[in-house]
Design an enzyme around this catalytic site. Structure first.
Site, mmCIF file in Angstrom:
data_model
loop_
_atom_site.group_PDB
_atom_site.id
_atom_site.type_symbol
_atom_site.label_atom_id
_atom_site.label_comp_id
_atom_site.label_asym_id
_atom_site.label_seq_id
_atom_site.Cartn_x
_atom_site.Cartn_y
_atom_site.Cartn_z
ATOM 1 N N LYS A 27 2.450 -3.462 7.185
ATOM 2 C CA LYS A 27 2.707 -3.577 5.742
ATOM 3 C C LYS A 27 4.131 -3.107 5.434
ATOM 4 O O LYS A 27 4.818 -3.702 4.607
ATOM 5 C CB LYS A 27 1.692 -2.767 4.928
ATOM 6 C CG LYS A 27 0.283 -3.322 4.908
ATOM 7 C CD LYS A 27 0.168 -4.709 4.284
ATOM 8 C CE LYS A 27 0.370 -4.725 2.778
ATOM 9 N NZ LYS A 27 0.084 -6.077 2.199
ATOM 10 N N THR B 40 0.828 -1.209 0.000
ATOM 11 C CA THR B 40 0.000 0.000 0.000
ATOM 12 C C THR B 40 0.863 1.261 0.000
ATOM 13 O O THR B 40 2.018 1.230 0.449
ATOM 14 C CB THR B 40 -0.882 -0.015 1.266
ATOM 15 O OG1 THR B 40 -1.468 1.260 1.453
ATOM 16 C CG2 THR B 40 -0.085 -0.329 2.528
ATOM 17 N N ASP B 41 0.278 2.383 -0.415
ATOM 18 C CA ASP B 41 0.987 3.669 -0.320
ATOM 19 C C ASP B 41 1.008 4.179 1.130
ATOM 20 O O ASP B 41 1.724 5.135 1.436
ATOM 21 C CB ASP B 41 0.364 4.723 -1.247
ATOM 22 C CG ASP B 41 -1.107 5.004 -0.955
ATOM 23 O OD1 ASP B 41 -1.708 4.329 -0.089
ATOM 24 O OD2 ASP B 41 -1.666 5.911 -1.609
ATOM 25 N N GLU B 42 0.219 3.524 2.029
ATOM 26 C CA GLU B 42 0.161 4.016 3.414
ATOM 27 C C GLU B 42 1.489 3.831 4.143
ATOM 28 O O GLU B 42 1.718 4.458 5.174
ATOM 29 C CB GLU B 42 -0.998 3.329 4.161
ATOM 30 C CG GLU B 42 -2.317 3.569 3.446
ATOM 31 C CD GLU B 42 -3.554 3.118 4.200
ATOM 32 O OE1 GLU B 42 -3.518 3.053 5.437
ATOM 33 O OE2 GLU B 42 -4.566 2.838 3.533
ATOM 34 N N TYR C 175 -1.847 -0.873 10.843
ATOM 35 C CA TYR C 175 -1.933 -1.512 9.514
ATOM 36 C C TYR C 175 -0.713 -1.157 8.673
ATOM 37 O O TYR C 175 -0.004 -2.038 8.176
ATOM 38 C CB TYR C 175 -3.218 -1.070 8.798
ATOM 39 C CG TYR C 175 -3.220 -1.370 7.313
ATOM 40 C CD1 TYR C 175 -3.175 -2.681 6.843
ATOM 41 C CD2 TYR C 175 -3.248 -0.335 6.360
ATOM 42 C CE1 TYR C 175 -3.161 -2.960 5.477
ATOM 43 C CE2 TYR C 175 -3.241 -0.603 5.001
ATOM 44 C CZ TYR C 175 -3.197 -1.918 4.563
ATOM 45 O OH TYR C 175 -3.174 -2.193 3.209
HETATM 46 P P1 NAD Z 1 -9.148 -7.969 1.878
HETATM 47 O O1 NAD Z 1 -9.117 -7.719 3.339
HETATM 48 O O2 NAD Z 1 -10.384 -7.683 1.096
HETATM 49 O O3 NAD Z 1 -8.795 -9.507 1.582
HETATM 50 C C1 NAD Z 1 -7.760 -10.178 2.232
HETATM 51 C C2 NAD Z 1 -7.861 -11.667 1.848
HETATM 52 O O4 NAD Z 1 -6.747 -12.338 2.463
HETATM 53 C C3 NAD Z 1 -9.137 -12.327 2.371
HETATM 54 O O5 NAD Z 1 -9.691 -13.170 1.378
HETATM 55 C C4 NAD Z 1 -8.659 -13.148 3.567
HETATM 56 O O6 NAD Z 1 -9.431 -14.320 3.789
HETATM 57 C C5 NAD Z 1 -7.219 -13.488 3.154
HETATM 58 N N1 NAD Z 1 -6.341 -13.697 4.322
HETATM 59 C C6 NAD Z 1 -6.195 -12.858 5.376
HETATM 60 N N2 NAD Z 1 -5.323 -13.383 6.263
HETATM 61 C C7 NAD Z 1 -4.897 -14.561 5.719
HETATM 62 C C8 NAD Z 1 -3.975 -15.551 6.150
HETATM 63 N N3 NAD Z 1 -3.320 -15.437 7.315
HETATM 64 N N4 NAD Z 1 -3.760 -16.630 5.345
HETATM 65 C C9 NAD Z 1 -4.435 -16.762 4.173
HETATM 66 N N5 NAD Z 1 -5.316 -15.861 3.726
HETATM 67 C C10 NAD Z 1 -5.551 -14.771 4.491
HETATM 68 O O7 NAD Z 1 -7.907 -7.171 1.299
HETATM 69 P P2 NAD Z 1 -7.784 -6.329 -0.050
HETATM 70 O O8 NAD Z 1 -8.396 -4.993 0.151
HETATM 71 O O9 NAD Z 1 -8.203 -7.174 -1.187
HETATM 72 O O10 NAD Z 1 -6.203 -6.113 -0.107
HETATM 73 C C11 NAD Z 1 -5.356 -7.085 -0.720
HETATM 74 C C12 NAD Z 1 -3.911 -6.627 -0.592
HETATM 75 O O11 NAD Z 1 -3.728 -5.373 -1.225
HETATM 76 C C13 NAD Z 1 -3.467 -6.441 0.863
HETATM 77 O O12 NAD Z 1 -2.148 -6.922 0.971
HETATM 78 C C14 NAD Z 1 -3.524 -4.946 1.080
HETATM 79 O O13 NAD Z 1 -2.580 -4.545 2.053
HETATM 80 C C15 NAD Z 1 -3.161 -4.441 -0.302
HETATM 81 N N6 NAD Z 1 -3.713 -3.119 -0.667
HETATM 82 C C16 NAD Z 1 -5.052 -2.870 -0.510
HETATM 83 C C17 NAD Z 1 -5.568 -1.621 -0.897
HETATM 84 C C18 NAD Z 1 -7.036 -1.321 -0.811
HETATM 85 O O14 NAD Z 1 -7.458 -0.198 -1.127
HETATM 86 N N7 NAD Z 1 -7.904 -2.253 -0.416
HETATM 87 C C19 NAD Z 1 -4.712 -0.645 -1.418
HETATM 88 C C20 NAD Z 1 -3.352 -0.951 -1.560
HETATM 89 C C21 NAD Z 1 -2.867 -2.185 -1.192
HETATM 90 P P1 TYD Z 2 -10.912 3.512 4.300
HETATM 91 O O1 TYD Z 2 -11.850 3.083 3.221
HETATM 92 O O2 TYD Z 2 -11.020 2.860 5.640
HETATM 93 O O3 TYD Z 2 -9.440 3.386 3.706
HETATM 94 P P2 TYD Z 2 -8.015 3.958 4.302
HETATM 95 O O4 TYD Z 2 -8.194 4.314 5.709
HETATM 96 O O5 TYD Z 2 -7.122 2.767 4.110
HETATM 97 O O6 TYD Z 2 -7.666 5.118 3.418
HETATM 98 O O7 TYD Z 2 -11.097 5.075 4.524
HETATM 99 C C1 TYD Z 2 -10.955 6.006 3.457
HETATM 100 C C2 TYD Z 2 -11.118 7.400 4.022
HETATM 101 O O8 TYD Z 2 -12.464 7.550 4.460
HETATM 102 C C3 TYD Z 2 -10.256 7.662 5.244
HETATM 103 O O9 TYD Z 2 -9.802 9.022 5.207
HETATM 104 C C4 TYD Z 2 -11.203 7.464 6.416
HETATM 105 C C5 TYD Z 2 -12.532 7.902 5.858
HETATM 106 N N1 TYD Z 2 -13.722 7.209 6.406
HETATM 107 C C6 TYD Z 2 -14.811 7.977 6.863
HETATM 108 O O10 TYD Z 2 -14.787 9.224 6.825
HETATM 109 N N2 TYD Z 2 -15.905 7.323 7.356
HETATM 110 C C7 TYD Z 2 -15.970 5.961 7.425
HETATM 111 O O11 TYD Z 2 -16.984 5.405 7.909
HETATM 112 C C8 TYD Z 2 -14.847 5.185 6.940
HETATM 113 C C9 TYD Z 2 -14.873 3.683 6.991
HETATM 114 C C10 TYD Z 2 -13.752 5.869 6.429
#
Ligand code: NAD
Ligand code: TYD
Length: 351
Positions: free
Chosen positions: A163, A133-135, A159
């Site tokens: 990461k 992630t960019d975080e 989180y």
């Molecule tokens: P998600 O939470 O929707 O899905 C995570 C998946 O991993 C689930 O299917 C869960 O069952 C599986 N999992 C969790 N722990 C596990 C373990 N110990 N063993 C096996 N499987 C396990 O996550 P996502 O939003 O799809 O994110 C996927 C990846 O991308 C993550 O690594 C996250 O850090 C990264 N990422 C997400 C975002 C975003 O906006 N969602 C942005 C940048 C990077």
């Molecule tokens: P989120 O979807 O949790 O992603 P991230 O924290 O990884 O960026 O949140 C996106 C933005 O929205 C973040 O600035 C927090 C805000 N947010 C709200 O304002 N209300 C909410 O109920 C949630 C879940 C997030």
């Protein structure tokens, strides 16, 4: 290519699985232990395909992972399994350390043991792609330039700290052991199958149900929004063409503040499914802020765009419209989640 992909029942992982099966000729072994965030429905459209398999295995379980590597003989690993929600990491950081740090370490060690025994030709072609992630870069002020691959790490939530730790482990396994690793760092994703604890799906569902829309603080925090199918395409390009040791910062050049995003959701919903009670903006409520709330994330994706010959094709308006239409058509996917799968976690924070 035979790809062992972790986390393929989650939001982004399932988009990558669907892309790989529907739009490429690669094979997929999906290693996912199905936490609250994973669902078989996310991959139902491809689960009968002969090129797809699922193994119900936790990535911290080396004993279960080793035979999977030996029998499947992957040519690449795409590692997406993680605990991914910032608010949950604030309430309970332990699971994040376990999966994101220990899990990544375990997967790296099992992959290294397997890779060591390959012929030198297969070793050279092997890829371990870590999805991050960019975080990990911390947060930006209003006028700071966007993150790039060279931005120093400064994670601020449990989180992002876990990461960041996993990114460092992956790079160390490249430098120390020569495992051909690459890392992608991506901005906020949104789209179909997004678990409704994150901002966009939560607001769509609450707005549809006529519930209050909890915006943290004053809604001024900025995120750079990437449509998940664009991300899936970039990740597949990276595993096919990426250079070991390299990093790809992936983004869509779509920065918007949270209030703007929530207002857009309200306006599109008002158009597609008018509410007799009036425009949905009336439901917006400013609630207490997230502790340590990162102000702004934004990525400069120039390197990834050039190296991977890829560019996001959705801006926020086109991506949001598709996403909202998907949630309107798939209440059978999200209704049971509301009823059963939150496992007691609060929805939409604040108070
Ligand atoms: P998600 O939470 O929707 O899905 C995570 C998946 O991993 C689930 O299917 C869960 O069952 C599986 N999992 C969790 N722990 C596990 C373990 N110990 N063993 C096996 N499987 C396990 O996550 P996502 O939003 O799809 O994110 C996927 C990846 O991308 C993550 O690594 C996250 O850090 C990264 N990422 C997400 C975002 C975003 O906006 N969602 C942005 C940048 C990077
Ligand atoms: P989120 O979807 O949790 O992603 P991230 O924290 O990884 O960026 O949140 C996106 C933005 O929205 C973040 O600035 C927090 C805000 N947010 C709200 O304002 N209300 C909410 O109920 C949630 C879940 C997030």
């Amino acid at each position: 290519m035979r790809i062992l992909l972790t986390g393929g029942c989650g939001f982004i992982g399932s988009a990558v699985v669907r892309y790989l099966i529907e739009q490429t000729s690669h094979d997929v072994l999906n290693v996912d232990c199905m936490t609250y965030a994973g669902s078989a429905e996310n991959v139902a459209s491809v689960s009968e395909n002969a090129r797809y398999r699922h193994a119900l295995v936790n990535i911290i379980d080396a004993k279960a992972l080793k035979p999977l590597f030996e029998s499947y003989q992957p040519e690449a690993v795409m590692h997406l399994a993680a605990e991914s929600h910032v608010d949950r990491s604030i309430d309970g950081p332990g699971a994040f350390v376990q999966t994101n740090v220990t899990g990544t370490y375990t997967l790296l060690e099992v992959a290294r043991g397997y890779w060591n025994k390959l012929s030198s030709e297969r070793q050279k072609k092997f890829r371990f792609q870590h999805i991050s992630t960019d975080e990990v870069f911390g947060h930006l002020d209003e006028n700071d330039p966007p993150f790039t691959e060279k931005t120093p790490y400064d994670p601020r939530s449990p989180y992002s700290a876990t990461k960041a730790a996993s990114d460092h482990l992956v790079r160390a396994w490249y430098s120390t052991y020569g495992l051909p690793c690459l890392v992608t760092n991506t901005t906020n994703n949104y789209g179909p199958f997004h678990f409704p604890e994150k901002l966009i799906p939560l607001m769509i569902i609450k707005a549809l149900r006529g519930e209050e829309l909890p915006v943290y603080g004053q809604g001024k925090n900025i995120r750079d929004w990437l449509y998940v199918e664009d991300h899936a395409e970039a990740l597949v390009r990276a595993v096919e063409r990426g250079k070991p040791g390299d990093t790809y910062a992936i983004g869509a050049r779509q920065p918007h503040d949270n209030l703007e995003v929530v207002k857009k959701i309200c306006a599109i919903l008002d158009e597609l499914r008018p509410d007799e009670a009036g425009p949905r903006e009336r439901l917006i409520r400013f609630v207490s802020d997230r502790p340590g709330h990162d102000f702004r994330y934004e990525i400069d994706p120039s390197h990834a765009e050039e190296a991977l010959e890829w560019k996001a094709t959705h801006d926020l308006d086109t991506g949001l419209r598709k996403t909202i239409q998907w949630y309107l058509n798939h209440s059978a996917w999200w209704q049971p989640i509301l009823e059963h799968r939150y496992k007691g976690h609060r929805l939409g924070g604040g108070s």
